[in-house]
Write a protein that holds these residues in place. Structure first.
Motif, PDB file in Angstrom:
ATOM      1  N   HIS A 192       7.207  10.321   9.789  1.00 48.85           N
ATOM      2  CA  HIS A 192       6.497   9.278   9.034  1.00 48.85           C
ATOM      3  C   HIS A 192       7.521   8.575   8.139  1.00 48.85           C
ATOM      4  N   ALA A 232       8.634   5.215   5.831  1.00 49.53           N
ATOM      5  CA  ALA A 232       8.234   3.995   5.109  1.00 49.53           C
ATOM      6  C   ALA A 232       9.472   3.129   4.895  1.00 49.53           C
ATOM      7  N   GLN A 272       6.058   7.104  13.144  1.00 49.06           N
ATOM      8  CA  GLN A 272       5.000   6.260  12.564  1.00 49.06           C
ATOM      9  C   GLN A 272       5.631   5.471  11.419  1.00 49.06           C
ATOM     10  N   TYR A 292       5.545   2.837   8.215  1.00 46.04           N
ATOM     11  CA  TYR A 292       4.752   2.295   7.105  1.00 46.04           C
ATOM     12  C   TYR A 292       5.677   1.378   6.306  1.00 46.04           C
ATOM     13  N   HIS A 324       2.268   0.459  10.969  1.00 42.28           N
ATOM     14  CA  HIS A 324       1.133   0.319  10.036  1.00 42.28           C
ATOM     15  C   HIS A 324       1.517  -0.685   8.944  1.00 42.28           C
ATOM     16  N   CYS A 325       1.234  -1.949   9.226  1.00 44.03           N
ATOM     17  CA  CYS A 325       1.557  -3.003   8.258  1.00 44.03           C
ATOM     18  C   CYS A 325       0.524  -3.002   7.120  1.00 44.03           C
ATOM     19  N   TYR A 336      -4.946   0.096   2.590  1.00 45.14           N
ATOM     20  CA  TYR A 336      -3.750   0.889   2.898  1.00 45.14           C
ATOM     21  C   TYR A 336      -3.868   2.309   2.381  1.00 45.14           C
ATOM     22  N   VAL A 348      -5.223   4.109   5.156  1.00 40.38           N
ATOM     23  CA  VAL A 348      -4.206   4.328   6.211  1.00 40.38           C
ATOM     24  C   VAL A 348      -3.342   5.536   5.865  1.00 40.38           C
ATOM     25  N   LEU A 349      -2.960   5.623   4.575  1.00 43.25           N
ATOM     26  CA  LEU A 349      -2.030   6.674   4.137  1.00 43.25           C
ATOM     27  C   LEU A 349      -2.733   7.992   3.844  1.00 43.25           C
ATOM     28  N   LEU A 400       4.698  11.325   3.703  1.00 44.92           N
ATOM     29  CA  LEU A 400       5.818  10.552   4.257  1.00 44.92           C
ATOM     30  C   LEU A 400       7.060  11.431   4.344  1.00 44.92           C
TER      31      LEU A 400
END
Ligand code: 6PG
Length: 232
Positions: free
Chosen positions: A41, A43, A68, A70, A105-106, A120, A123-124, A129
């Motif tokens: 994950h 970001a 994934q 972010y 994942h915008c 969001y 989403v999170l 992360l």
């Protein structure tokens, strides 16, 4: 040079070498996370500094279907606007790798800060992360957490940001707690414009970037405060 709260600090001769070193670091961390948990994950940071790193990431054998993606923050601009952070990441990286679209994942910042932040957060929800990439502004902001802005003090996982001094004024950002909860945090800081903020942090001034704990700081020589660069 002791960066408060830092886990480690690396000085690179120029932004290209900084980008290459961080790309290698991301590759290693992705490999470890996927081997241990089957997923990485990640970001991404916005702004311009990470662009070179993202371009270098294209050439690493990362197992993209198990990654994934972010965003640490997004600017409240229309979808596809060239100044959005996801537009930079798409041009520098996504358009050049086999990353499934569903893995990106915008932040729907085009909906406005409050609505996008609430979405969001969903989403999170439940995600830890593995790595958060972060830039730092000349005022010591990171993600879209700016000095003396209420969003920076919020305990919420994802925060709407208003009156940001760096345009656009309306943004969405991961909250400080979410950034700090990531397994690894990594700053990319380049250019003499960042010297002042780094100097302040070294002097013990609390800025949003200095509130990120246990981060790896990757700097280029130009960003080093003069007092340090003479010794480094
Ligand atoms: C943004 C970024 C911001 C950025 C810093 C550094 O939306 O602007 O998220 O936090 O990382 O301002 O920007 P540069 O890398 O362009 O100097």
């Amino acid at each position: 040079m002791e960066m408060p709260n830092a886990q480690a600090m690396f000085v690179h001769d120029d932004p290209m070498l900084l980008g290459a070193a961080v790309a290698e670091r991301i590759f290693r961390l992705a490999d470890e996370a996927i081997a241990e948990r089957g997923v990485f994950h990640l970001a991404l940071a916005g702004g311009e500094t990470p662009r070179r790193c993202y371009e270098q990431l294209r050439h690493h054998a990362i197992d993209w279907p198990h990654v994934q993606i972010y965003f640490g923050d997004e600017r409240c601009l229309p979808n596809g606007d060239a100044n959005r952070n996801d537009s930079m990441a798409r041009a520098a990286l996504f358009d050049h790798i086999a990353l499934p679209v569903g893995n990106i994942h915008c932040i729907q910042a085009e909906l406005g800060a409050a609505d996008a932040a609430a979405r969001y957060m969903m989403v999170l929800n439940g995600i830890v992360l593995d790595l958060v990439l972060l830039g730092m502004g000349e005022d010591g902001h990171t993600a879209s957490l700016f000095p003396d802005n209420p969003a920076t003090l919020s305990a919420d996982a994802v925060v709407p940001v208003y009156q940001a001094p760096k345009p656009p004024s309306e943004r969405v950002s991961l909250g400080l707690n979410t950034l700090n909860a990531a397994r690894e945090k990594l700053f990319l800081v380049a250019g003499e414009g960042k010297r002042g903020a780094l100097e302040q942090i070294l002097l013990g001034v609390t800025l949003p970037a200095s509130q990120i704990i246990n981060a790896e700081w990757h700097l280029d020589r130009a960003a080093l405060p003069i007092s340090i660069s003479r010794r480094a």
